[in-house]
Design an enzyme around this catalytic site. Sequence first.
Site, mmCIF file in Angstrom:
data_model
loop_
_atom_site.group_PDB
_atom_site.id
_atom_site.type_symbol
_atom_site.label_atom_id
_atom_site.label_comp_id
_atom_site.label_asym_id
_atom_site.label_seq_id
_atom_site.Cartn_x
_atom_site.Cartn_y
_atom_site.Cartn_z
ATOM 1 N N ASP A 204 0.882 -1.170 0.000
ATOM 2 C CA ASP A 204 0.000 0.000 0.000
ATOM 3 C C ASP A 204 0.920 1.221 0.000
ATOM 4 O O ASP A 204 1.659 1.438 0.980
ATOM 5 C CB ASP A 204 -0.874 -0.052 1.259
ATOM 6 C CG ASP A 204 -1.810 1.146 1.377
ATOM 7 O OD1 ASP A 204 -1.546 2.192 0.725
ATOM 8 O OD2 ASP A 204 -2.788 1.064 2.136
ATOM 9 N N VAL A 205 0.889 2.007 -1.070
ATOM 10 C CA VAL A 205 1.853 3.121 -1.183
ATOM 11 C C VAL A 205 1.651 4.198 -0.114
ATOM 12 O O VAL A 205 2.523 5.032 0.086
ATOM 13 C CB VAL A 205 1.818 3.787 -2.585
ATOM 14 C CG1 VAL A 205 2.283 2.825 -3.657
ATOM 15 C CG2 VAL A 205 0.446 4.370 -2.905
ATOM 16 N N ASN B 119 2.628 5.826 -9.905
ATOM 17 C CA ASN B 119 1.404 5.844 -10.715
ATOM 18 C C ASN B 119 0.133 5.597 -9.903
ATOM 19 O O ASN B 119 -0.934 6.089 -10.264
ATOM 20 C CB ASN B 119 1.539 4.759 -11.805
ATOM 21 C CG ASN B 119 0.210 4.377 -12.417
ATOM 22 O OD1 ASN B 119 -0.329 5.094 -13.263
ATOM 23 N ND2 ASN B 119 -0.351 3.243 -11.984
ATOM 24 N N TYR C 299 -9.491 14.699 -5.344
ATOM 25 C CA TYR C 299 -8.599 14.208 -6.402
ATOM 26 C C TYR C 299 -7.808 15.359 -7.020
ATOM 27 O O TYR C 299 -6.579 15.310 -7.141
ATOM 28 C CB TYR C 299 -9.458 13.503 -7.451
ATOM 29 C CG TYR C 299 -8.692 12.894 -8.616
ATOM 30 C CD1 TYR C 299 -8.160 11.614 -8.524
ATOM 31 C CD2 TYR C 299 -8.539 13.589 -9.823
ATOM 32 C CE1 TYR C 299 -7.480 11.042 -9.593
ATOM 33 C CE2 TYR C 299 -7.862 13.027 -10.895
ATOM 34 C CZ TYR C 299 -7.338 11.754 -10.776
ATOM 35 O OH TYR C 299 -6.664 11.190 -11.846
ATOM 36 N N LYS D 24 -3.651 16.186 -7.166
ATOM 37 C CA LYS D 24 -2.880 16.276 -8.409
ATOM 38 C C LYS D 24 -2.186 17.647 -8.501
ATOM 39 O O LYS D 24 -1.058 17.737 -8.980
ATOM 40 C CB LYS D 24 -3.783 16.013 -9.614
ATOM 41 C CG LYS D 24 -4.373 14.590 -9.641
ATOM 42 C CD LYS D 24 -3.313 13.502 -9.679
ATOM 43 C CE LYS D 24 -3.904 12.106 -9.858
ATOM 44 N NZ LYS D 24 -2.905 11.052 -9.914
HETATM 45 P P1 NAD Z 1 -6.555 2.121 -12.377
HETATM 46 O O1 NAD Z 1 -7.634 2.132 -11.380
HETATM 47 O O2 NAD Z 1 -6.515 1.023 -13.378
HETATM 48 O O3 NAD Z 1 -5.119 2.165 -11.681
HETATM 49 C C1 NAD Z 1 -4.873 2.589 -10.388
HETATM 50 C C2 NAD Z 1 -3.964 1.559 -9.748
HETATM 51 O O4 NAD Z 1 -3.547 2.019 -8.457
HETATM 52 C C3 NAD Z 1 -4.669 0.200 -9.546
HETATM 53 O O5 NAD Z 1 -3.823 -0.837 -10.003
HETATM 54 C C4 NAD Z 1 -4.852 0.130 -8.042
HETATM 55 O O6 NAD Z 1 -4.838 -1.201 -7.525
HETATM 56 C C5 NAD Z 1 -3.628 0.919 -7.576
HETATM 57 N N1 NAD Z 1 -3.767 1.361 -6.202
HETATM 58 C C6 NAD Z 1 -4.851 1.937 -5.611
HETATM 59 N N2 NAD Z 1 -4.587 2.190 -4.322
HETATM 60 C C7 NAD Z 1 -3.323 1.773 -4.083
HETATM 61 C C8 NAD Z 1 -2.485 1.765 -2.957
HETATM 62 N N3 NAD Z 1 -2.906 2.243 -1.778
HETATM 63 N N4 NAD Z 1 -1.232 1.257 -3.076
HETATM 64 C C9 NAD Z 1 -0.788 0.763 -4.256
HETATM 65 N N5 NAD Z 1 -1.539 0.747 -5.363
HETATM 66 C C10 NAD Z 1 -2.792 1.246 -5.278
HETATM 67 O O7 NAD Z 1 -6.635 3.535 -13.102
HETATM 68 P P2 NAD Z 1 -5.601 4.287 -14.053
HETATM 69 O O8 NAD Z 1 -6.426 5.135 -14.930
HETATM 70 O O9 NAD Z 1 -4.652 3.338 -14.683
HETATM 71 O O10 NAD Z 1 -4.854 5.248 -13.020
HETATM 72 C C11 NAD Z 1 -3.447 5.298 -12.882
HETATM 73 C C12 NAD Z 1 -3.018 6.707 -12.545
HETATM 74 O O11 NAD Z 1 -3.310 7.551 -13.662
HETATM 75 C C13 NAD Z 1 -3.727 7.322 -11.347
HETATM 76 O O12 NAD Z 1 -2.789 8.068 -10.578
HETATM 77 C C14 NAD Z 1 -4.730 8.261 -11.977
HETATM 78 O O13 NAD Z 1 -5.058 9.338 -11.140
HETATM 79 C C15 NAD Z 1 -3.967 8.709 -13.206
HETATM 80 N N6 NAD Z 1 -4.801 9.255 -14.267
HETATM 81 C C16 NAD Z 1 -5.649 8.487 -14.983
HETATM 82 C C17 NAD Z 1 -6.414 9.053 -15.999
HETATM 83 C C18 NAD Z 1 -7.345 8.257 -16.870
HETATM 84 O O14 NAD Z 1 -8.053 8.861 -17.696
HETATM 85 N N7 NAD Z 1 -7.407 6.944 -16.762
HETATM 86 C C19 NAD Z 1 -6.315 10.420 -16.251
HETATM 87 C C20 NAD Z 1 -5.452 11.192 -15.495
HETATM 88 C C21 NAD Z 1 -4.698 10.591 -14.505
#
Ligand code: NAD
Length: 273
Positions: free
Chosen positions: A71-72, A98, A171, A175
């Site tokens: 857990d990060v 990430n 959120y 960011k």
């Molecule tokens: P996602 O939900 O597939 O990925 C998020 C990952 O973080 C998951 O694998 C989850 O298990 C992991 N996670 C959650 N809590 C955690 C914790 N406490 N410790 C370790 N891991 C944990 O969604 P995504 O879209 O791939 O998101 C990845 C990143 O990209 C995030 O930071 C998100 O804010 C950012 N992001 C995504 C988008 C988009 O459009 N998908 C846009 C902007 C930013």
Amino acid sequence: MTQQANNRLAGQTCIVTGGSSGIGKEIALSMGRDGANVVVNYYSSEETAQEVVKEIEANNTVAKAFAYKADVSKEDEVEAMFTKAVDTFGTVDILVANAGIQKDAKLHEMSMEQWQRVLDVNLTGQFLCARAAVREFLRRGMRPDISRALGKIIHISSVHEIIPWAGHANYAATKGAVRMLMESIAQGYGRQKIRCNSIAPGAIRTPINKSAWETPEALEKLKELIPYDRIGETEDIGAAAVWLATDESDYVSGTTLFVDGGMTCYPGFATNG
Ligand code: NAD
């Protein structure tokens, strides 16, 4: 859209947090395709993390990988993950912070739990991982045969580091804060040759935002926000992350790379506002 491996990152080790799904999974695969050893951090889904490990090692015989549950937001778990990475691969060269979550609510209805958990994962998690990475880079010292930089940190931010987002204030606040964290690290450790940057994705097709793309109607509505007129794919982010990790971007530090199809260009003004 899979790229050819050319092993630009051979001999380097990369930790990708939240590496079992979405953007993190694709970044882990992309780093592995370019020869990096990869620590695939996961929070809940061991099975999918192990599949990513298998795929990395099948794609490129140079790259080794293992899955690691942490857990990060927990200091001891992040420290243990870095210790395991160093014990296994010798050091860490690249961090991709990430992992991120959303817990959406209108501000006046947002619970303390919704506020705090998003801060813990999206901001404290980025701090804990970046701190551990900086410590490891400084401990290990330069390896000029491997990279011009002592180490590379890539924060995965969001277009919401600059676009306000009603109903998602927790959120967006994290960011925005990640931007200042990233710039402060780049400013503070540039002389030690640590490069620190963020990638700010726009709308990328992943589980986190499924409701925004899963029906044709939702996708059309989403595209109104994207001048380039398509949703982003995880490969768009994977390619940007690899570039930021290689020496090809050696003069890039303290910058947010927006990978968003122009979402931050105020598309509402395209027809005179
Ligand atoms: P996602 O939900 O597939 O990925 C998020 C990952 O973080 C998951 O694998 C989850 O298990 C992991 N996670 C959650 N809590 C955690 C914790 N406490 N410790 C370790 N891991 C944990 O969604 P995504 O879209 O791939 O998101 C990845 C990143 O990209 C995030 O930071 C998100 O804010 C950012 N992001 C995504 C988008 C988009 O459009 N998908 C846009 C902007 C930013």
